[in-house]
Write a protein that holds these residues in place. Structure first.
Motif, short mmCIF file in Angstrom:
data_model
loop_
_atom_site.label_atom_id
_atom_site.label_comp_id
_atom_site.label_asym_id
_atom_site.label_seq_id
_atom_site.Cartn_x
_atom_site.Cartn_y
_atom_site.Cartn_z
N UNK A 170 36.44 25.19 33.83
CA UNK A 170 37.33 26.20 34.39
C UNK A 170 38.75 25.65 33.83
N UNK A 171 39.41 26.88 33.29
CA UNK A 171 40.42 27.14 32.67
C UNK A 171 41.71 27.69 33.91
N UNK A 172 41.58 28.12 34.62
CA UNK A 172 42.26 29.02 35.91
C UNK A 172 41.53 29.52 36.76
N UNK A 173 42.34 29.92 37.67
CA UNK A 173 41.53 30.11 39.00
C UNK A 173 42.57 31.08 39.48
N UNK A 175 38.38 31.10 39.55
CA UNK A 175 37.62 31.12 38.59
C UNK A 175 36.15 32.25 39.03
N UNK A 176 35.26 32.64 38.78
CA UNK A 176 34.23 33.29 39.80
C UNK A 176 32.78 33.60 38.85
N UNK A 177 32.20 33.16 39.41
CA UNK A 177 30.62 32.90 38.62
C UNK A 177 29.59 33.10 39.86
N UNK A 178 29.00 34.80 39.20
CA UNK A 178 27.78 34.91 39.11
C UNK A 178 26.92 34.97 38.42
N UNK A 179 25.85 34.39 39.53
CA UNK A 179 24.73 34.03 39.22
C UNK A 179 23.91 32.73 37.48
N UNK A 180 25.37 32.18 37.95
CA UNK A 180 25.95 31.27 36.80
C UNK A 180 26.60 31.55 35.46
N UNK A 181 27.20 32.56 35.60
CA UNK A 181 27.60 33.42 34.32
C UNK A 181 28.68 33.85 34.93
N UNK A 182 29.65 32.50 34.02
CA UNK A 182 31.80 32.76 35.04
C UNK A 182 32.19 34.24 33.63
N UNK A 183 32.87 35.01 34.85
CA UNK A 183 33.21 35.92 34.32
C UNK A 183 34.70 36.09 34.23
N UNK A 184 35.19 34.76 33.89
CA UNK A 184 36.38 33.95 33.07
C UNK A 184 37.68 35.39 33.47
N UNK A 185 37.76 36.33 32.24
CA UNK A 185 39.28 36.76 32.51
C UNK A 185 38.61 37.77 33.14
N UNK A 186 37.60 39.02 33.32
CA UNK A 186 37.27 39.75 33.19
C UNK A 186 36.23 40.32 34.75
N UNK A 187 37.30 38.56 35.83
CA UNK A 187 36.66 38.38 37.21
C UNK A 187 36.73 39.55 37.99
N UNK A 188 37.66 40.27 37.74
CA UNK A 188 38.55 41.60 38.23
C UNK A 188 36.83 42.67 38.36
N UNK A 189 36.02 42.15 37.70
CA UNK A 189 35.07 43.30 37.83
C UNK A 189 33.69 42.93 38.44
N UNK A 190 34.44 41.83 39.26
CA UNK A 190 32.68 40.50 39.41
C UNK A 190 32.00 41.75 40.26
#
Length: 257
Positions: A170-173, A175-190
């Motif tokens: 993780x580079x920041x918090x 930090x959202x992971x969906x089914x093992x896929x890190x969303x990184x900067x796009x976490x707002x579209x979780x």
């Protein structure tokens, strides 16, 4: 009466220890696992929890989600075993309190209600009033005993290990992971990622109402500010409260109902 309370507290804390060695399994293979790695006094984590993550409880999407909350974030463990947190000792305290609450009250609706309450107070600059969240959410104060006894530190060590093993790191918090896929900067579209990952039937109404086609404006708006991991060790407790605190969109969800 006091002896009875101590006995019940000991019983609960013993169950916490058992949970460290008992494997956990998803209740449904169709459910989408969403893991949130966060820290309690990062204002952007708080804003994500209070204004965005709460929506899956409001629109029913939680019915197809296995939500995991991991309150450790950008903290680290010193050579002497002490925890150091990006926003100071108060953050270490609240990280551990929330970790204890998640473990003691494993029902996601119950522990999320408490976390939502604490994080809303963080956004309002009232994090020192966090103990009021026990009354506001109808939970007992056993998490405080968990913290005082040292069991909370053991839970946090487990969270530290899991966070350190993220791939990619993780580079920041948040930090959202969906089914093992890190969303990184796009976490707002979780929620879009949840709906894409869900293979069960019928599809939730919330998914049917989401558009999977994002134009460039929506994509730009999906980028939210974060607390960076590589800046964590430059922070001290004096940094708490100096970041811009976004206003929560809705503070009514924490009320008992």
């Amino acid at each position: 009466m006091a002896a009875c309370r101590r006995f019940l507290t000991t019983l609960v804390l013993m169950n916490i220890l058992v949970s460290f060695t008992t494997p956990t399994y998803s209740l449904s293979s169709d459910k989408v696992t969403v893991s949130l790695y966060y820290e309690t006094l990062c204002p952007y984590c708080a804003n994500f929890i209070v204004s965005y993550l709460v929506k899956i409880f409001q629109n029913g999407l939680i019915s197809v989600v296995n939500l995991r909350m991991i309150p450790w974030g950008n903290a680290w463990i010193q050579s002497d075993g002490n925890f150091v947190c990006q926003h100071g000792p108060d953050e270490c305290l609240l990280n551990t309190i929330e970790a204890c609450t998640i473990t003691i009250y494993p029902d996601v609706v119950r522990h999320f209600r408490f976390i939502h309450c604490v994080e809303r107070l963080t956004l309002e600059g009232k994090q020192n009033e966090w103990t009021n969240c026990f009354d506001m959410t109808g939970l007992g104060t056993v998490p405080i005993d968990c913290y005082n006894s040292g069991y909370g530190n053991r839970i946090e060590q487990k969270h530290a290990t899991e966070t350190s093993q993220l791939n990619p790191p993780h580079r920041f918090v948040p930090w959202v992971v969906v089914n093992n896929q890190p969303l990184q900067e796009d976490y707002g579209n979780f929620m879009t990622y949840i709906c894409k990952a869900y293979k069960g039937n019928p599809r939730p109404e919330a998914c049917r109402s989401l558009s999977f086609q994002m134009d460039s404006t929506e994509k730009a708006n999906s980028l939210h500010p974060v607390c960076y991991a590589d800046e964590a060790r430059n922070f001290t407790s004096s940094a708490t409260g100096k970041e811009m605190i976004p206003k929560p969109a809705n503070d009514s969800w924490t009320q008992r109902g």
